[in-house]
Design a protein around this motif. Structure first.
Motif, PDB file in Angstrom:
ATOM      1  N   GLY A 599     163.019  62.708 102.471  1.00 42.05           N
ATOM      2  CA  GLY A 599     162.604  61.812 102.814  1.00 42.05           C
ATOM      3  C   GLY A 599     162.062  60.214 102.161  1.00 42.05           C
ATOM      4  N   THR A 714     162.909  58.750 113.442  1.00 43.91           N
ATOM      5  CA  THR A 714     161.622  58.735 113.809  1.00 43.91           C
ATOM      6  C   THR A 714     161.162  58.100 113.821  1.00 43.91           C
ATOM      7  N   HIS A 716     159.005  58.389 110.373  1.00 47.84           N
ATOM      8  CA  HIS A 716     159.301  58.587 108.965  1.00 47.84           C
ATOM      9  C   HIS A 716     160.757  58.355 108.780  1.00 47.84           C
ATOM     10  N   ASP A 717     161.543  58.389 109.405  1.00 45.41           N
ATOM     11  CA  ASP A 717     162.668  57.646 109.274  1.00 45.41           C
ATOM     12  C   ASP A 717     162.834  55.820 109.590  1.00 45.41           C
ATOM     13  N   VAL A 719     160.659  54.656 108.216  1.00 49.24           N
ATOM     14  CA  VAL A 719     160.033  54.358 106.873  1.00 49.24           C
ATOM     15  C   VAL A 719     161.082  54.451 105.505  1.00 49.24           C
ATOM     16  N   LEU A 755     158.628  56.546  97.910  1.00 52.05           N
ATOM     17  CA  LEU A 755     158.071  57.514  99.404  1.00 52.05           C
ATOM     18  C   LEU A 755     157.579  58.622  98.702  1.00 52.05           C
ATOM     19  N   THR A 758     154.034  58.948  99.890  1.00 53.45           N
ATOM     20  CA  THR A 758     153.723  58.941 101.473  1.00 53.45           C
ATOM     21  C   THR A 758     153.594  60.446 101.365  1.00 53.45           C
ATOM     22  N   ALA A 760     154.055  61.786 104.457  1.00 47.52           N
ATOM     23  CA  ALA A 760     155.459  62.234 105.380  1.00 47.52           C
ATOM     24  C   ALA A 760     156.536  62.154 104.393  1.00 47.52           C
ATOM     25  N   THR A 761     156.675  62.274 103.360  1.00 50.59           N
ATOM     26  CA  THR A 761     157.604  63.210 102.652  1.00 50.59           C
ATOM     27  C   THR A 761     157.441  64.115 102.355  1.00 50.59           C
ATOM     28  N   ARG A 764     157.907  66.716 104.212  1.00 48.33           N
ATOM     29  CA  ARG A 764     159.877  67.086 104.644  1.00 48.33           C
ATOM     30  C   ARG A 764     160.157  67.392 103.193  1.00 48.33           C
ATOM     31  N   ASN A 777     160.092  64.447 111.103  1.00 49.42           N
ATOM     32  CA  ASN A 777     158.814  64.143 111.311  1.00 49.42           C
ATOM     33  C   ASN A 777     159.117  62.068 111.184  1.00 49.42           C
TER      34      ASN A 777
END
Length: 777
Positions: A599, A714, A716-717, A719, A755, A758, A760-761, A764, A777
């Motif tokens: 991420g 995805t 988050h990809d 982002v 990033l 976040t 989500a990162t 990851r 995710n």
């Protein structure tokens, strides 16, 4: 793709190679010859078999070819109609069925077409050389030897060589030099004995590990746990290894060894048939290539893959269990082998079988314990050879344990007494010989090992994560030595200190190299996660800025800096190489900017350097957008080159960077390259980049949305890709303006920090640290 510089050793008579037999081994050997840039003829007995083998190798994973262009060097044909193609070959390798009669019949055909002085060898692992040359003339015997490759030939570094009493010394020297420098093999001379070195000892080890596990009532998980980390064996252990190579091979190997070894040999005496294994073979449960082996996987109710293990008593599968033996919690090998639980009893029994047998076989199978240890490390991927294991346990302890069990103590072990098989004397590693004296462990001419350098003296500088060594002739070597060589503030500090010392005249050139399995897996993301969890954002940003500063200093060094990687060079490890003046890479180097997988985006100049390389690539389309599109594609998908050759195609390496096939020659080659660059070395200029700005960013966003609509991206990809797109296109700069490199670096820092904040990162990163796999995710 051109062949690596020096693919054929200077003066070598080997310019064209032939391989007969296009099975897994023969085809793999041909592929490795082609990888080195050498034309090779591949013939098969079955019509069309060689051509099909080449096509299968182009699809196979792991790939036998280092790059697709290597396949063009393979000329495929049939033994029936294309035998004449071998007439121009300097070395012909036979790799057909393990039957002496079939091999001798083939040799008669080959002898009729091969050119005078050409060398012929067999890839056999079970048939004595004397049986192979039986009935052939003296001229054939002079040109014949055994060259036993290990599977897969691209990745396994061992080549066992057996010469006959009539084999020409020139033939042995030519094949040894070619296999070493061009194919990347460590050539170990073996005696003409069944199984040679690695399979003789490895076969006994597997046989003992199975017998003792069944006798002592261990589970396959317990046996594999004890037969892996404690003794320095890959995590497959023994049952996992059998699944990998094929359980159905066991009876064939056993039959061969029984037919060629005396009945008094411990290998033969230990041969047993186990009903549970015979049943597995009969049912086709022969390992990974079939429908499971000692381990298998099934899909759970939620579609998740679940691991199952075989119950050695019932022959049925059950849920895989984590071993709970107390002996496994210990870290000292002797303490584990003397622990009273069944794990300790198992480990002791197998070690006595294995090490007592190995000690009894020198000098029967090889002239030195160093050769035996090298063969087991390189042929079976063991961390320690059997004699190195004896030193860990204590030779005197082993001798007493064998005697206590009523077993014979091998003469070599008895002669050693209270000593050790290896010692360091005046900075030189020595081994105990069969003559009772110690001898230096030999190194081939042109080999320079950092381990030898480290035995001879102290580092020029050192901290917890890196050290600087003097490797002679005014060249220093910077070595990373953190876990997996992950880059942390100490690593960056030593990079900066090395550049400063070079500027002050401490050395004239610098090589960055490590003899660990990996060059570097990148930045220490565990440290970053910890800092993020306590909101130490200033510390993280300082590390990002410190990394950029260290990379810029590396690139601007007034002396040549040569990267010498092998294994994985990922993320920050890749960025180190991108900032070196040159790279001399081991052929098996896997390079990539993989930050998107956790991420993030590259933050130490990776984006900037890839933009520059694609912009300066003469084969790339002109204009500001093509370089951005190429860099975006590579970085957003976390592409990793699967060889040094692929890294050149991806511009992660320059076309001028070198490739070394033999790992043991990598440091010497890198040092020679650094020395050759000293005179007239000038650091590269820093020029602004022309980037497409907002219009380019919109184009990249559109491409991502299209992939998202297909379900390939995805949330988050998207982002991560958006942040990467802003960085690569120059942020707020217009496409009509030039973007200074410092601005792109600032965008890298900004994007990286945004990033990392976040959730989500952070998820990851945590998932990668826990599982070693990316989280989608």
């Amino acid at each position: 793709m051109t062949a690596p510089t020096g693919a054929v050793p200077p003066g070598s008579p080997i310019r064209r190679v032939g391989v007969v037999g296009a099975g897994v081994m023969g085809a793999g050997i041909a592929a490795q010859v082609a990888n080195a840039g050498i034309p090779v003829v591949l013939l098969d007995i079955v019509a069309g078999g060689a051509a099909r083998a080449v096509q299968a190798m182009l699809r196979a994973e792991p790939a036998p070819f280092m790059h697709r262009g290597a396949a063009r060097l393979v000329t495929a044909g049939d033994l029936g109609g294309d035998l004449a193609l071998l007439a121009g070959c300097d070395w012909i390798i036979e790799a057909i069925i393990e039957q002496p009669e079939a091999k001798r019949a083939l040799y008669a055909q080959l002898d009729a077409v091969r050119k005078p002085g050409s060398i012929l060898s067999s890839n056999t692992s079970t048939i004595p050389l004397a049986a192979l040359v039986e009935g052939r003339g003296d001229s054939f015997a002079m040109d014949f030897l055994i060259t036993h490759f290990f599977n897969p030939p691209r990745y396994m570094r061992l080549l066992e060589m057996v010469r006959g009493p009539a084999t020409r010394a020139e033939a042995v020297a030519a094949i040894s030099e070619f296999a070493d420098r061009s194919l990347g093999k460590t050539v170990i001379p073996c005696k003409d004995r069944p199984g040679f070195i690695a399979n003789r000892i490895g076969g006994l080890w597997m046989q003992s590990a199975i017998n003792r596990a069944i006798d002592l009532g261990l589970t396959v998980e317990e046996a594999d746990a004890l037969m892996s980390r404690p003794i320095g064996v890959p995590k497959t252990g023994v049952f996992g290894l059998l699944d990998l190579v094929g359980i159905d091979l066991m009876p064939h190997v056993a039959a061969s060894m029984k037919a060629t070894l005396p009945g008094t040999d411990p290998y033969v005496q230990g041969l047993r048939e186990h009903a549970v294994i015979l049943k597995m073979i009969a049912e086709g449960r022969t390992g990974r290539k079939a429908k499971g082996g000692f381990y298998t996987r099934v899909k759970g109710a939620d579609g998740e893959s679940l691991k199952r293990a075989l119950d050695l008593t019932t022959g049925e599968y059950r849920e895989s269990e984590t071993p709970r033996l107390e002996s496994l919690s210990l870290r000292d090998l002797r303490a584990q082998a003397t622990h009273p639980d069944r794990g300790g009893r198992y480990l002791r029994a197998v070690l006595l079988d294995l090490l007592g047998y190995a000690a009894s076989l020198v000098p029967e199978i090889a002239d030195s314990v160093a050769d035996v240890d090298a063969a087991m490390r390189l042929g079976y991927n063991w961390k320690y050879g059997p004699f190195e294991l004896i030193d860990r346990l204590g030779a005197a302890w082993l001798a007493r344990a064998l005697a206590e069990d009523g077993r014979p103590v091998p003469p070599l072990l008895a002669r050693l007494g209270e000593g050790s098989f290896y010692r360091v004397e005046a900075g030189v590693l020595e081994y105990f010989g069969t003559d009772g004296d110690y001898h230096p462990v030999p190194r081939p001419a042109g080999v320079l090992l950092l381990a030898d350098v480290k035995r001879r003296g102290q580092p020029l500088a050192r901290n917890g994560s890196a050290s600087l060594w003097d490797i002679g002739d005014g060249v220093a070597c910077l070595e990373f030595h953190s876990k997996m060589n992950a880059i942390d503030p100490d690593t960056l500090a030593m990079l900066g200190k090395s550049v400063a010392m070079g500027k002050q005249g401490a050395f004239k050139a610098l090589v960055i190299h490590t003899e660990g399995e990996q060059f570097s897996v990148g930045a220490n993301i565990g440290l970053a996660l910890f800092a993020a969890n306590i909101a130490a954002w200033g510390e993280i940003e300082s590390m990002v800025e410190g990394g950029q500063k260290a990379m810029r200093a590396l690139r601007a060094a007034p002396f040549p800096v040569v990267g010498a990687p092998s294994g994985m060079a990922l993320g920050g490890g890749c960025e180190v190489l991108l900032h070196c003046a040159a790279v001399q890479a081991h052929a098996e180097t896997y390079i990539g900017l993989v930050e998107a997988g956790v991420g993030l985006i590259p933050g130490w100049g990776g984006c900037t350097t890839m933009l520059r390389r694609w912009a300066e690539n003469p084969r790339a389309p002109k204009g500001p957008m093509p370089p951005v599109a190429k860099a975006f594609e590579m970085i957003s998908t976390a592409q990793v080159a699967k060889s040094a050759f692929e890294a050149k195609e991806m511009l992660l390496l320059r076309q001028t960077d070198g490739i070394t096939f033999n790992h043991d020659r990598l440091l010497a080659d890198a040092k020679a390259r650094a020395l050759a660059m000293i005179e007239g070395h000038v650091p590269p200029e820093t020029r602004p980049l022309r980037l497409p700005g907002a219009s380019g960013r919109a184009a990249l966003r559109l491409a991502v949305e299209q992939q998202a609509a297909l379900g390939r991206v995805t949330p988050h990809d998207r982002v991560v890709c958006d942040t990467l797109a802003e960085t690569l296109t120059g942020g707020r700069r217009d496409h009509t303006e030039e973007t200074p490199e410092a601005e792109v670096l600032a965008l890298e820092r900004k994007g990286f920090m945004a990033l990392l904040r976040t959730p989500a990162t952070l998820a990851r990163v945590e998932h990668m640290l826990e599982t070693g796999r990316p989280l989608r995710n």
